[in-house]
Design an enzyme around this catalytic site. Sequence first.
Site, PDB file in Angstrom:
ATOM      1  N   TYR A  18       0.855  -1.192   0.000  1.00  0.00           N
ATOM      2  CA  TYR A  18       0.000   0.000   0.000  1.00  0.00           C
ATOM      3  C   TYR A  18       0.891   1.243   0.000  1.00  0.00           C
ATOM      4  O   TYR A  18       1.832   1.353   0.794  1.00  0.00           O
ATOM      5  CB  TYR A  18      -0.900   0.021   1.248  1.00  0.00           C
ATOM      6  CG  TYR A  18      -1.651   1.324   1.400  1.00  0.00           C
ATOM      7  CD1 TYR A  18      -2.939   1.462   0.886  1.00  0.00           C
ATOM      8  CD2 TYR A  18      -1.065   2.432   2.015  1.00  0.00           C
ATOM      9  CE1 TYR A  18      -3.614   2.671   0.979  1.00  0.00           C
ATOM     10  CE2 TYR A  18      -1.728   3.649   2.122  1.00  0.00           C
ATOM     11  CZ  TYR A  18      -3.003   3.754   1.594  1.00  0.00           C
ATOM     12  OH  TYR A  18      -3.664   4.954   1.685  1.00  0.00           O
TER      13      TYR A  18
ATOM     14  N   GLU B 201      -3.459   7.403  -4.100  1.00  0.00           N
ATOM     15  CA  GLU B 201      -3.231   6.120  -3.435  1.00  0.00           C
ATOM     16  C   GLU B 201      -3.054   4.994  -4.456  1.00  0.00           C
ATOM     17  O   GLU B 201      -3.736   4.982  -5.482  1.00  0.00           O
ATOM     18  CB  GLU B 201      -4.473   5.861  -2.568  1.00  0.00           C
ATOM     19  CG  GLU B 201      -4.422   4.658  -1.683  1.00  0.00           C
ATOM     20  CD  GLU B 201      -5.772   4.488  -0.968  1.00  0.00           C
ATOM     21  OE1 GLU B 201      -5.992   5.135   0.062  1.00  0.00           O
ATOM     22  OE2 GLU B 201      -6.593   3.705  -1.463  1.00  0.00           O
TER      23      GLU B 201
END
Length: 376
Positions: free
Chosen positions: A101, A189
């Site tokens: 992530y 993101e």
Amino acid sequence: MNLHEYQAKELFRAAGMAVNPGEVARDPGAARSAAERYGGSAVVKAQVHSGGRGKAGGVKLANSPEEAADHARTILGMTIRGLTVREVLVSPIESIASEAYVGVLVDREGQCPVFMVSAEGGVDIEEVAATDPKAIHRLRVDPRYGLLPHQAYWLATRLYEDPALARQGARAIAQLYDAFVANGASMAEINPLVSTSGGRVKAIDAKVSIDDNELFRRPDMAALRDPASESEADRRAREAGLSFVKLDGDVGCCVNGAGLAMATMDLVKYYGGEPANFLDIGGSSNPDKVVAALEIITSDPGVAVILFNIFGGITRCDDVAKGIVEAVGRIGIGVPLVIRLTGTNEELARGILAEAGLAAVSSMDEVVEKAVRLAG
Ligand code: GDP
Ligand code: MN
């Protein structure tokens, strides 16, 4: 303003990032031919402004063009977190060795961008934060200097032990920062940033929010807005120039000024109620705005009572009263209205309301308590 995955990926590509290619399809046939172009197998992904598409059944792997068409048929029209899927993104299947992530957003407390990275990617970062907070690494970026090379490497080495992967990861992280800054994003993101079985680091998902305050000087970003993905209430509020956020309670709130709107929501909670929305009608004296606000609030079937809290300064109470009376006449409101007006032209406003059989109080506590009681 949220972007779709395929739009966000375009911004990442423009920053030079290695991103899994893809084609947008609006019908099963288009998904089939995209899969054919990718050599038969493909991943079919719902394009909606929501995470967790995989869990909701909105991301499916196909081993043949026919299967890609079948998946598109299933996913198109599907509802994910209240959003209807109108487009799918068809991409080649990557053979994944690891999922990480990487995200960057605005840290309001630090008044700077902050990176968050985790080797535990692929799952919701909120879930990692709750179960294994130590697995998330944070780094604040001084916007005067931008992300420095050693910072990008530090972040990447939280994700990869292998130096070859870390080097690619650092590049992706720097490119993510460039895309974040260049496009006026409030959030960017990649989840997951994968390492492939061939030792490449690649973005296979992308999520970007553009700061709404950036849009006036960035028509190219504003053009990426997908009106079909907005709720009817959000669209109408935006067009009427109202700040509106839908919430889950039953006390509809119509307030002038963001600060007073927040205080009103706090007081609703204090008296044991739940606000149905945040709505700031702004400082203008325009009855049409009040009509629009009431139309938006009453379109929510969960609303049991509507609470007006108006502090007349620049806003004139009589204009708000006119708007209320006009709206009641025009749209017919099936729930009780409780009104607090105080300040500029308060007496005039009371007169206008009284003529229409409506009463107003001047104490904020009194009106909120009454609204919560009426909501039951
Ligand atoms: P999200 O659920 O909305 O975050 O959608 P993602 O794009 O992140 O996809 C969800 C999951 O599907 C990923 O975490 C992967 O595990 C899987 N996935 C997506 N694309 C591929 C792919 O090309 N190959 C493989 N093997 N899995 C994929
Ligand atoms: Mn994802």
